[in-house]
Design a protein around this motif. Structure first.
Motif, mmCIF file in Angstrom:
data_model
loop_
_atom_site.group_PDB
_atom_site.id
_atom_site.type_symbol
_atom_site.label_atom_id
_atom_site.label_comp_id
_atom_site.label_asym_id
_atom_site.label_seq_id
_atom_site.Cartn_x
_atom_site.Cartn_y
_atom_site.Cartn_z
ATOM 1 N N LEU A 289 46.963 2.792 57.246
ATOM 2 C CA LEU A 289 47.436 1.831 56.250
ATOM 3 C C LEU A 289 47.395 2.409 54.843
ATOM 4 C CD1 LEU A 289 45.740 -1.401 57.609
ATOM 5 C CD2 LEU A 289 48.166 -0.885 57.568
ATOM 6 N N ASP B 237 44.723 2.334 62.950
ATOM 7 C CA ASP B 237 45.861 3.260 63.047
ATOM 8 C C ASP B 237 46.902 2.735 64.013
ATOM 9 O OD1 ASP B 237 43.817 6.285 62.833
ATOM 10 O OD2 ASP B 237 44.581 4.892 61.327
ATOM 11 N N ALA B 240 48.615 -0.262 62.611
ATOM 12 C CA ALA B 240 49.514 0.123 61.512
ATOM 13 C C ALA B 240 50.786 0.737 62.067
ATOM 14 C CB ALA B 240 48.805 1.103 60.586
#
Lengths: 297, 274
Positions: A289, B237, B240
């Motif tokens: 992110l 991760d 995302a």
């Protein structure tokens, strides 16, 4: 199986562990003791109980032995004065046995000897800390007193107490008056009285003088007990002191803080905590992110 | 009390879960959290029903939470041992783990054992000294339990102290006999000091063992949490990446829609230009 799963739990655990080590090390350094409760080291704690008990016993014996030694010293000193008096008595008696003396000379000698007898009586009744030294176990009662007929007699106990000195040894607490001064009827007092009456009544002064001399020899021989006893006590006291030093060292080893080790542990834990905290802050921020640009269009 | 509060919480959550049809994940999370806290207090068995409700019982089946009804636990202290009651039934023997289990074991097993040792020491010491003294130096203790609290010296006036058998003031025979006790076997075949040392060791050992077990359990928990996180944890991760993917798909779909829209507009507009 996820690769970058949350490591929060294990990092948190590592932090707590590091803090626990720091707390323990700090406690050890500040108190100077490694073992402050039984669970810190169970077998050391048990050994400490035994150690404390032995130290207490040693302290108790040390105090008792010191008191006893003072008592012996006091007795020996009194007897030393008696020996001086008796030696003078012998000399006066021998003088009295000399056939050339006049009656008034003999009376004068008799009076001196009477004075000596009073002195010896008083010394025989010496007290130490309120207790009579030569009365055996009846130490509240004076050992020597004049009976109805004016004869000085031993009225103390027949035996002395036995005392534990520590190190497995025992010692007699003194010598009874009748052993020191002689049995009733043939004691030093009887001998002195004998010379006095011989001088007063034209009796056999020479024989009476010999009796006084014999009493003196007996007294000197019996007196040796006190010198020997004081030496014995010194030996025991020295041995106990050595043992106590050993016990004190053992106590240190068992319970004392190992400052070097504690400081090392503390430093290592602090470093670990710093590292984990730094790692924590880095890792928890990192994820895809952070690298995503907000979508456009 | 904590346990009872948690039981009520779970019952309420069960009610909420039933009303929402069992699909609300926030309720499930709160149920899980309450159950986890409860299992830290005592041993329980948990069954999650398909309607979203959690049934909680003790290890041998006594019900603690049934649907939206919670039972409560009572603690009863009676002199010798403490009891845990559930609706009047004694469930003490079913609880060995958790904070409550630990407290019960300490109260009912460990502490009485320690007390018994101290009582035996006090009682044996008292009778040995009194025998050597030839009378009541200590107040005579008739029974072992309670000796450690009851121990008291009977001779308080030094003038009354019998130091020797003959009664003579300088006779120390009795004193010597009492003093000799310190190296003689007085309790359970060992000297008083030795017995006390053994008690201290036993206590320290028990505590150290409990501490070691606790540390080991913590290590296991950490491990298991890691494993659980590995299987069901959220990887930022991964999420995302998924997020990006769905975002692109959405963009693409939106693009298609706007393209189709403008095509339709053109098509519709075609007709109106004539």
């Amino acid at each position: 199986m996820q690769a970058n799963f949350s490591t929060t739990n294990s990092l948190l655990q590592a932090l707590q562990d590091a803090q626990a080590v720091q707390a323990r090390s700090l406690a050890e350094i500040s108190s100077g003791r490694r073992v402050s409760k039984p669970s810190d080291d169970p077998s050391a704690s048990a050994a400490l109980v035994r150690n404390a008990s032995m130290q207490a016993q040693d302290d108790s014996y040390t105090a008792g032995d010191a008191s006893l030694r003072s008592r012996f010293a006091s007795a020996d000193s009194a007897l030393s004065s008696v020996v001086r008096q008796m030696t003078q008595a012998v000399s006066l008696a021998v003088e009295g046995a000399n056939g050339t003396l006049s009656a008034s000379d003999k009376v004068a000698l008799a009076q001196q000897l009477s004075g000596i007898r009073d002195q010896v009586l008083s010394l025989g009744n010496t007290q130490f800390e309120g207790k009579f030294l030569f009365s055996g176990v009846n130490d509240n009662t004076a050992p020597f007193a004049a009976n109805g007929g004016g004869t000085i007699q031993y009225q103390g106990a027949p035996a002395v107490a036995t005392v534990n000195t520590g190190q497995g040894a025992t010692i007699a607490s003194g010598v009874t008056g009748d052993k020191l001064f002689g049995a009733n009827g043939s004691s030093a007092f009887d001998a002195l009285s004998g010379v006095i009456s011989a001088l007063d009544g034209n009796g056999d002064v020479a024989a009476a003088a010999a009796a006084v001399s014999t009493s003196l020899s007996n007294l000197s021989a019996q007196r040796v007990f006190f010198g020997t006893a004081m030496n014995a006590l010194d030996g025991v006291t020295s041995s106990i002191t050595t043992e106590k030093q050993g016990l004190s060292q053992q106590e240190d080893q068992l319970a004392g803080a190992d400052i070097t080790q504690a400081v090392t542990d503390l430093t290592q834990a602090q470093v670990a905590q710093g590292a984990v905290s730094a790692a924590f802050s880095k890792i928890s921020q990192m994820s895809l992110l952070n690298y995503l640009n907000p979508p456009t269009g | 009390n904590q346990a009872n509060t948690l039981l009520k919480t779970i019952a309420q959550l069960n009610l909420a879960a039933a009303q929402s049809g069992g699909e609300d994940p926030s309720i499930t999370d709160r149920q899980d959290s309450a159950v986890a806290k409860l299992s830290g207090l005592l041993d329980i068995s948990v069954i999650r029903g398909s309607n979203g409700m959690v049934q909680v019982t003790t290890q041998s089946g006594n019900p603690l939470v049934v649907d939206n009804q919670a039972s409560s636990l009572q603690f009863q202290a009676n002199g010798g041992g403490a009891q845990l009651l559930l609706k009047g039934t004694d469930v003490t023997s079913q609880i060995y783990n958790g904070a409550i289990g630990g407290a019960l074991e300490a109260r009912n097993v460990a502490l009485p054992a320690l007390q018994a040792r101290l009582d035996l020491l006090a009682n044996s010491l008292t009778s040995a000294v009194n025998t050597a003294y030839g009378g009541n130096f200590f107040v005579s203790l008739s029974q072992v339990p309670g000796s450690a609290t009851a121990i008291a010296v009977a001779v308080t006036d030094p003038a009354q102290l019998q130091t020797g058998l003959s009664g003579a003031p300088g006779d120390n025979s009795i004193v010597n006999a009492v003093s000799a006790l310190q190296s003689q076997p007085v309790v359970n075949g060992v000297s008083a000091t030795e017995y006390q040392a053994q008690t201290v060791f036993a206590l320290g050992n028990d505590v150290a063992n409990a501490q070691a077990n606790s540390d080991a359990s913590k290590a296991v928990i950490t491990q298991m949490n890691s494993q659980r996180a590995a299987i069901s944890g959220v990887s930022l991760d991964q999420e995302a990446a998924n997020l990006m993917q769905f975002q692109r798909s959405y963009q693409a779909a939106a693009r298609i829609i706007s393209t189709v829209d403008s095509m339709m507009q053109t098509a519709i507009g075609m007709g109106s230009n004539h």
